[in-house]
Design a protein around this motif. Structure first.
Motif, PDB file in Angstrom:
ATOM      1  N   ASP A   6      -5.741   8.603  -9.195  1.00 11.28           N
ATOM      2  CA  ASP A   6      -6.270   7.424  -9.887  1.00 11.28           C
ATOM      3  C   ASP A   6      -5.149   6.403  -9.965  1.00 11.28           C
ATOM      4  O   ASP A   6      -3.972   6.749  -9.928  1.00 11.28           O
ATOM      5  N   ASN A   7      -5.516   5.134 -10.047  1.00  7.36           N
ATOM      6  CA  ASN A   7      -4.502   4.089 -10.030  1.00  7.36           C
ATOM      7  C   ASN A   7      -3.821   3.876 -11.369  1.00  7.36           C
ATOM      8  O   ASN A   7      -2.857   3.119 -11.463  1.00  7.36           O
ATOM      9  N   ASP A   8      -4.299   4.521 -12.440  1.00  4.57           N
ATOM     10  CA  ASP A   8      -3.558   4.491 -13.696  1.00  4.57           C
ATOM     11  C   ASP A   8      -2.218   5.197 -13.502  1.00  4.57           C
ATOM     12  O   ASP A   8      -1.166   4.692 -13.904  1.00  4.57           O
ATOM     13  N   ARG A   9      -2.277   6.359 -12.888  1.00  2.97           N
ATOM     14  CA  ARG A   9      -1.037   7.104 -12.618  1.00  2.97           C
ATOM     15  C   ARG A   9      -0.151   6.345 -11.625  1.00  2.97           C
ATOM     16  O   ARG A   9       1.066   6.273 -11.788  1.00  2.97           O
ATOM     17  N   LEU A  10      -0.768   5.772 -10.595  1.00  5.92           N
ATOM     18  CA  LEU A  10       0.006   4.975  -9.643  1.00  5.92           C
ATOM     19  C   LEU A  10       0.719   3.837 -10.363  1.00  5.92           C
ATOM     20  O   LEU A  10       1.897   3.565 -10.109  1.00  5.92           O
ATOM     21  N   ALA A  11       0.024   3.159 -11.277  1.00  2.65           N
ATOM     22  CA  ALA A  11       0.632   2.044 -12.009  1.00  2.65           C
ATOM     23  C   ALA A  11       1.826   2.509 -12.835  1.00  2.65           C
ATOM     24  O   ALA A  11       2.857   1.824 -12.896  1.00  2.65           O
ATOM     25  N   ALA A  12       1.693   3.664 -13.478  1.00  2.00           N
ATOM     26  CA  ALA A  12       2.806   4.197 -14.265  1.00  2.00           C
ATOM     27  C   ALA A  12       4.000   4.495 -13.371  1.00  2.00           C
ATOM     28  O   ALA A  12       5.154   4.217 -13.736  1.00  2.00           O
ATOM     29  N   LEU A  58       0.851  -1.191   0.000  1.00  2.00           N
ATOM     30  CA  LEU A  58       0.000   0.000   0.000  1.00  2.00           C
ATOM     31  C   LEU A  58       0.883   1.236   0.000  1.00  2.00           C
ATOM     32  O   LEU A  58       1.781   1.371   0.834  1.00  2.00           O
ATOM     33  N   LEU A  59       0.633   2.135  -0.938  1.00  2.00           N
ATOM     34  CA  LEU A  59       1.478   3.313  -1.109  1.00  2.00           C
ATOM     35  C   LEU A  59       0.642   4.586  -1.057  1.00  2.00           C
ATOM     36  O   LEU A  59      -0.540   4.587  -1.401  1.00  2.00           O
ATOM     37  N   THR A  60       1.270   5.666  -0.645  1.00  2.00           N
ATOM     38  CA  THR A  60       0.678   6.996  -0.747  1.00  2.00           C
ATOM     39  C   THR A  60       1.554   7.833  -1.666  1.00  2.00           C
ATOM     40  O   THR A  60       2.711   7.470  -1.953  1.00  2.00           O
ATOM     41  N   ALA A  61       1.025   8.953  -2.113  1.00  2.00           N
ATOM     42  CA  ALA A  61       1.822   9.846  -2.958  1.00  2.00           C
ATOM     43  C   ALA A  61       3.083  10.278  -2.233  1.00  2.00           C
ATOM     44  O   ALA A  61       4.158  10.417  -2.824  1.00  2.00           O
ATOM     45  N   GLY A  62       2.972  10.493  -0.918  1.00  2.00           N
ATOM     46  CA  GLY A  62       4.141  10.900  -0.142  1.00  2.00           C
ATOM     47  C   GLY A  62       5.242   9.858  -0.125  1.00  2.00           C
ATOM     48  O   GLY A  62       6.425  10.187  -0.032  1.00  2.00           O
ATOM     49  N   ASP A  63       4.872   8.582  -0.238  1.00  2.00           N
ATOM     50  CA  ASP A  63       5.880   7.517  -0.244  1.00  2.00           C
ATOM     51  C   ASP A  63       6.792   7.618  -1.457  1.00  2.00           C
ATOM     52  O   ASP A  63       7.976   7.269  -1.385  1.00  2.00           O
ATOM     53  N   LEU A  64       6.246   8.062  -2.588  1.00  2.00           N
ATOM     54  CA  LEU A  64       7.062   8.166  -3.794  1.00  2.00           C
ATOM     55  C   LEU A  64       7.685   9.550  -3.943  1.00  2.00           C
ATOM     56  O   LEU A  64       8.503   9.763  -4.835  1.00  2.00           O
ATOM     57  N   ASN A 119      -1.832  -1.056  -4.172  1.00  4.99           N
ATOM     58  CA  ASN A 119      -2.972  -0.162  -4.205  1.00  4.99           C
ATOM     59  C   ASN A 119      -2.587   1.112  -3.472  1.00  4.99           C
ATOM     60  O   ASN A 119      -1.634   1.131  -2.693  1.00  4.99           O
ATOM     61  N   GLU A 120      -3.322   2.175  -3.759  1.00  8.06           N
ATOM     62  CA  GLU A 120      -3.128   3.386  -2.973  1.00  8.06           C
ATOM     63  C   GLU A 120      -3.644   3.128  -1.562  1.00  8.06           C
ATOM     64  O   GLU A 120      -4.658   2.450  -1.374  1.00  8.06           O
ATOM     65  N   ASN A 121      -2.950   3.636  -0.580  1.00  5.08           N
ATOM     66  CA  ASN A 121      -3.349   3.448   0.811  1.00  5.08           C
ATOM     67  C   ASN A 121      -4.473   4.424   1.144  1.00  5.08           C
ATOM     68  O   ASN A 121      -4.274   5.454   1.774  1.00  5.08           O
ATOM     69  N   ASP A 122      -5.682   4.081   0.713  1.00  4.12           N
ATOM     70  CA  ASP A 122      -6.828   4.973   0.876  1.00  4.12           C
ATOM     71  C   ASP A 122      -7.177   5.240   2.337  1.00  4.12           C
ATOM     72  O   ASP A 122      -7.839   6.225   2.652  1.00  4.12           O
ATOM     73  N   THR A 123      -6.752   4.362   3.235  1.00  7.05           N
ATOM     74  CA  THR A 123      -7.100   4.537   4.633  1.00  7.05           C
ATOM     75  C   THR A 123      -6.406   5.758   5.240  1.00  7.05           C
ATOM     76  O   THR A 123      -6.939   6.384   6.153  1.00  7.05           O
ATOM     77  N   VAL A 124      -5.236   6.118   4.719  1.00  3.61           N
ATOM     78  CA  VAL A 124      -4.513   7.263   5.277  1.00  3.61           C
ATOM     79  C   VAL A 124      -4.355   8.398   4.268  1.00  3.61           C
ATOM     80  O   VAL A 124      -3.918   9.493   4.637  1.00  3.61           O
TER      81      VAL A 124
END
Length: 279
Positions: free
Chosen positions: A152-158, A106-112, A138-143
């Protein structure tokens, strides 16, 4: 080897596959089985496969007695907390006959965006792949918050494809390929191939679509595909129902030709947030 065309996908060393909420939740939850069958076949050929899967919120909604995707952040987080657990269980049960173990990431934008967190994420995923584990991201939607998230997860996948140096990215959709305008409109023509650097301004991909279970749309897939292609990663956009054919290199979908001379991946720089893109 990084494929320059879609027929090279079966020979790719490392492939990232992204599937959206509408393809594997609700009435389509049974499609996890065929998706896993295709991933397992690629895994069996020796390909290192990473799955970026949406669906935590959508999967959790029935358990919270919700008929539609919640609009408030707290309920989205609650649905994600419940749904992520169920989603991973469903994937692991489908993978069990193939003796493949899933690993949740599980990742957040801050992680990258944070160099230390990004390095840790890359190291963990490299180790999982080295152990022949199938990472499910997946994006860590919980936090995550509305202001700082992938959107969106398209960008996360890229970005995950960039992070781990993937050879190809497969973005699964509800339609077989991209069209020059929304496919229901007159004059819409399929787009079989997008050359690197091609001008797409004459095409009408539409804005981001938010349906009852997730977010996304053709525009987000084009944006994500061009992001990955700029880093030298070929991208195929096609239907989730055709994932087996996609990973077998069949002439389907829309292929985004990779940059033949890529520079350093964009994942080493700041992560654009939802607020940045909408502003």
């Amino acid at each position: 080897m990084r494929p320059l065309e879609r027929d090279g996908i079966p020979a790719a060393r490392r492939v990232v596959v992204k599937v959206g909420s509408s393809s594997i939740s609700g009435d389509n939850a049974h499609k996890i089985g065929p998706l896993v069958d295709a991933l397992a076949a690629a895994h069996g050929r020796g390909t290192e496969v990473v799955l970026v899967s949406s669906g935590a919120i959508a999967t959790g909604m029935p358990y919270l007695l919700l008929d539609e995707r919640p609009s408030d952040l707290a309920t989205q987080q609650a649905a994600a907390a419940v749904g992520q657990n169920v989603l991973i269980y469903r994937y692991q049960e489908a993978l069990r006959p193939f003796r493949i173990v899933a690993g949740q990431v599980l990742l957040t934008a801050g992680d990258l965006e944070n160099p230390t967190h990004r390095s840790n994420a890359r190291r963990a995923m490299e180790r999982l792949l080295g152990l022949r584990i199938l990472p499910i991201v997946n994006e860590n939607d919980t936090v995550a918050t509305h202001e700082i998230r992938f959107g969106d997860n398209d960008r996360l996948a890229a970005m995950v494809a960039q992070l781990i140096g993937a050879d190809a990215l497969v973005l699964l959709s509800d339609i077989e390929c991209l069209y020059t305008r929304p496919p229901g409109e007159p004059g819409a023509e399929p787009i079989p191939r997008v050359a690197y650097g091609a001008d797409l301004h004459d095409f009408e991909f539409g804005s981001v679509v938010v349906n009852s279970v997730g977010t996304g749309g053709a525009a987000t897939k084009v944006s994500a595909a061009r992001l990955a292609a700029a880093s030298g990663i070929g991208v195929l956009v096609t239907s989730a129902d055709l994932v087996g054919a996609a990973l077998s290199g069949h002439e389907i979908g829309t292929w985004f030709q990779p940059n033949p001379e890529p520079t350093a991946p964009a994942a080493t720089g700041p992560v654009r947030t939802t607020a940045d893109r909408l502003g």
